[in-house]
Enzyme design. Structure first.
Site, PDB file in Angstrom:
ATOM      1  N   ILE A 153       0.842  -1.188   0.000  1.00  0.00           N
ATOM      2  CA  ILE A 153       0.000   0.000   0.000  1.00  0.00           C
ATOM      3  C   ILE A 153       0.877   1.236   0.000  1.00  0.00           C
ATOM      4  O   ILE A 153       1.820   1.332   0.784  1.00  0.00           O
ATOM      5  CB  ILE A 153      -0.887   0.031   1.272  1.00  0.00           C
ATOM      6  CG1 ILE A 153      -1.676  -1.272   1.380  1.00  0.00           C
ATOM      7  CG2 ILE A 153      -1.803   1.237   1.269  1.00  0.00           C
ATOM      8  CD1 ILE A 153      -2.154  -1.571   2.784  1.00  0.00           C
ATOM      9  N   CYS A 154       0.574   2.166  -0.878  1.00  0.00           N
ATOM     10  CA  CYS A 154       1.335   3.406  -0.909  1.00  0.00           C
ATOM     11  C   CYS A 154       0.568   4.453  -0.108  1.00  0.00           C
ATOM     12  O   CYS A 154      -0.425   5.004  -0.562  1.00  0.00           O
ATOM     13  CB  CYS A 154       1.517   3.879  -2.348  1.00  0.00           C
ATOM     14  SG  CYS A 154       2.440   5.414  -2.445  1.00  0.00           S
TER      15      CYS A 154
END
Lengths: 197, 399
Positions: A87-88
């Site tokens: 996840i960014c």
């Protein structure tokens, strides 16, 4: 007991007392609070609506001075979530690049992920193709994301034999999924640990 | 010519020239209505105590016209004193307004934009009559409220249990003058509203609304049962439109979200489980195995116990006397979440947000921050909660 264990236990107590909407968090096995299973229900009005998304939450040794490691186990079609579930999110990185702070909780991180799902950030993508699609053809993006949610996150299993082992079930479904995701199946949790150490 | 002849003749003249100006007294000494000037309408009120002469006339107008005539107050005052017949006075006034409109470039444009042209007012009239005939068909007994422009209507329905339901509708007219309506608020779920919205008129939509409520009543009583007897997590404040409940199956780790389809209120809900993998996989197997035993005749709680093979569902916790103090322990460190750390209390506190920390806990964090500065045995850096710069004594310097 180690400092981080106490803190995680206290966080779990708080969540049990006032559970956040659409989010659950519990240890994978009872004797270890540092490996957790979270689920997020996609918010209404988003393409992820009513999908149940599983996440692995690993508490690092330096928690809460370092953010927890959070990864989607359920495939998500999203500009900021890659095919292996990474996840960014700034909140999951330490300053100066990120904005993790030790007063942020696992619950806070999960809520941030829930809202990231609702409002993608195409300016800082992990999936260039999806980000481009999100910007240029939002309708098509929403259609794909919805389809993906139905396929992977809706717990409807055609035969209940698969139901006894959801990990296999998820991988099987994954191979039936779109080209994008089948090329990379989510890594096993052992791979996850190696990276941590 | 008698004075009464003159009086009648002037009145006829006035009503010919200014049809929208209506006498409001039998002796024609007062008028209400509109002056139409080049397509624009101005609301005016005129009192002419010496009718048919204009002497002593008192002239009031809406602000736009007053504004327009503000420079010509002297002329007006002169005319008011002069002995002339009222129709000539009005004609002169009309001419003056035209001159003002021509002179006042910008303000003239504004007037054209703001004042409603005569034709449009007629359109509005048709629009309102259409609404009124629609309301007649609907029957006024059920109308709870109506906005003054007749555009927003709230219609009420009392169901068989004596409970009130309200449907709020906004009416608009499209270019062809046809009425259309939009349901802006009801206690029904979105899916049902979409169906009601497809009805050709408000009366039909209201009929469908009442019908849907009767259909959904069974489901609503199921929700009431769940809310009373289960440990409901979401929604915190359930509305009638909410067609789901998230409940604990075994607290604190396993929960289930039950979602009903309002279009199929008699079908069992879709159940999604949340929690530790092993537990929810087992539950899901049980659920899939027993789903077909769901019996519409028995109540939702028994059905849930049946398909999940439980003897009972977890009860809601007793209402906590002070929920906040239970979850936010006052005086604990916001980093390690304990009060006492090796016998020490959280001694550091941010001057701005008042969050407290143990010296060691805060120091540990500030040490990692690239912007922190060490000065005279103190480390100064951003508060972990609000980023305000705060100072922390170095623990080893204390020891």
């Amino acid at each position: 007991m180690a400092k981080k264990d106490v803190r995680v236990k206290r966080e779990l107590e708080r969540i049990a007392k006032q559970p956040p909407a659409g989010i659950s968090l519990c240890p994978i096995s009872e004797d270890n609070v540092l490996e957790l299973r979270a689920t997020i229900i996609g918010l209404a009005g988003t393409p992820y609506e009513s999908g149940v998304f599983k996440l692995d939450v690993s508490i690092t040794d330096r928690y809460p001075y370092e953010p927890p490691m959070v990864r989607f186990k359920t495939p998500v079609y999203h500009p900021n979530i890659d095919t292996s579930g990474r996840i960014c999110l700034e909140l999951l990185k330490l300053p100066p690049t990120g904005c993790w702070r030790p007063v942020v909780t696992i619950e806070g991180v999960l809520l941030a992920i829930q809202s990231l799902m609702a409002t993608p950030n195409p300016d800082d993508p992990l999936m260039d193709g999806i980000a481009r699609q999100y910007v240029t053809d939002k309708k098509e993006f929403e259609r794909s994301a919805k389809e993906h949610t139905l396929l992977h996150a809706c717990q409807t299993q055609p035969n209940s034999a698969n139901g006894s082992n959801s990990a296999t079930g998820a991988n099987n479904e994954n191979s039936k999924g779109s080209e994008d995701l089948s090329s990379q199946t989510p890594p096993s949790s052992s791979g996850h640990k190696q990276k941590m150490e | 010519m008698t004075s009464s002849d003159l009086s009648t003749r002037i009145q006829m003249e006035i009503s010919k020239l200014f049809p929208l100006l209506v006498p409001t007294s039998p002796d024609y000494t007062s008028y209400q209505g509109f002056l139409e000037v080049e397509g624009a309408l101005f609301r005016v009120s005129i009192v002419a105590p010496n009718y048919p002469y204009s002497t002593g006339v008192v002239f009031h107008s809406e602000w736009k016209l007053s504004e327009l005539l503000s420079k010509d107050q002297d002329t007006l005052a002169k005319w008011e004193r002069k002995e002339m017949l009222l129709d000539s006075f009005l004609q002169d006034l009309h001419g003056l307004i035209i001159r003002c409109l021509e002179n006042g470039g910008n303000s003239r444009l504004d007037l054209e934009k703001d004042s409603i042209p005569f034709e449009e007012q007629l359109d509005n009239l048709q629009h309102y009559s259409a609404i009124i005939s629609e309301l007649k068909e609907l029957g006024t007994a059920n109308i709870e409220s109506l906005s003054s422009d007749l555009r927003d209507i709230a219609i009420q329905y009392e169901d068989q249990n004596g409970e009130d339901h309200v449907m709020k509708v906004r009416i608009s007219n499209d270019d062809t003058g046809k009425l259309s309506f939009e349901i802006i608020d009801t206690d029904l779920p979105e899916k049902i509203i979409k169906i009601l919205q497809k009805e050709p008129n408000i009366t039909k939509a209201y009929g469908a609304f009442c019908e849907q409520i009767s259909v959904l009543n069974g489901l609503w009583s199921s929700f009431t049962l769940i809310d009373k007897n289960c440990w409901v997590l979401d929604p915190i404040h359930p509305r009638k439109a909410d067609m789901y409940r998230r409940i604990f199956i075994s607290p604190p780790s396993v929960m289930a979200q039950l979602t009903w389809d309002p279009l199929k209120p008699n079908q069992p809900p879709e159940i999604k489980f949340q929690g530790a993998d092993a537990e929810i996989d087992t539950l899901r197997c049980i659920y899939e195995e027993h789903l077909e035993d769901w019996d519409q005749e028995s109540n939702v709680l028994d059905n849930l116990c049946l398909v999940l093979q439980l003897t009972s569902l977890p009860q809601p916790p007793p209402p906590e006397t002070n929920a906040v103090s239970q979850t936010v322990e006052t005086g604990e460190c916001s980093i390690c979440y304990t009060v006492q750390l090796e016998g020490k209390l959280p001694e550091e506190s941010c001057g701005k947000c008042l969050t407290s920390f143990h010296t060691e806990c805060l120091y540990e964090w500030l040490k990692m921050m690239p912007d922190s500065r060490q000065v005279h045995g103190h480390l100064s850096g951003p508060c972990p909660n609000c980023n305000t710069i705060m100072k922390c004594p170095c623990p080893h310097a204390l020891a």
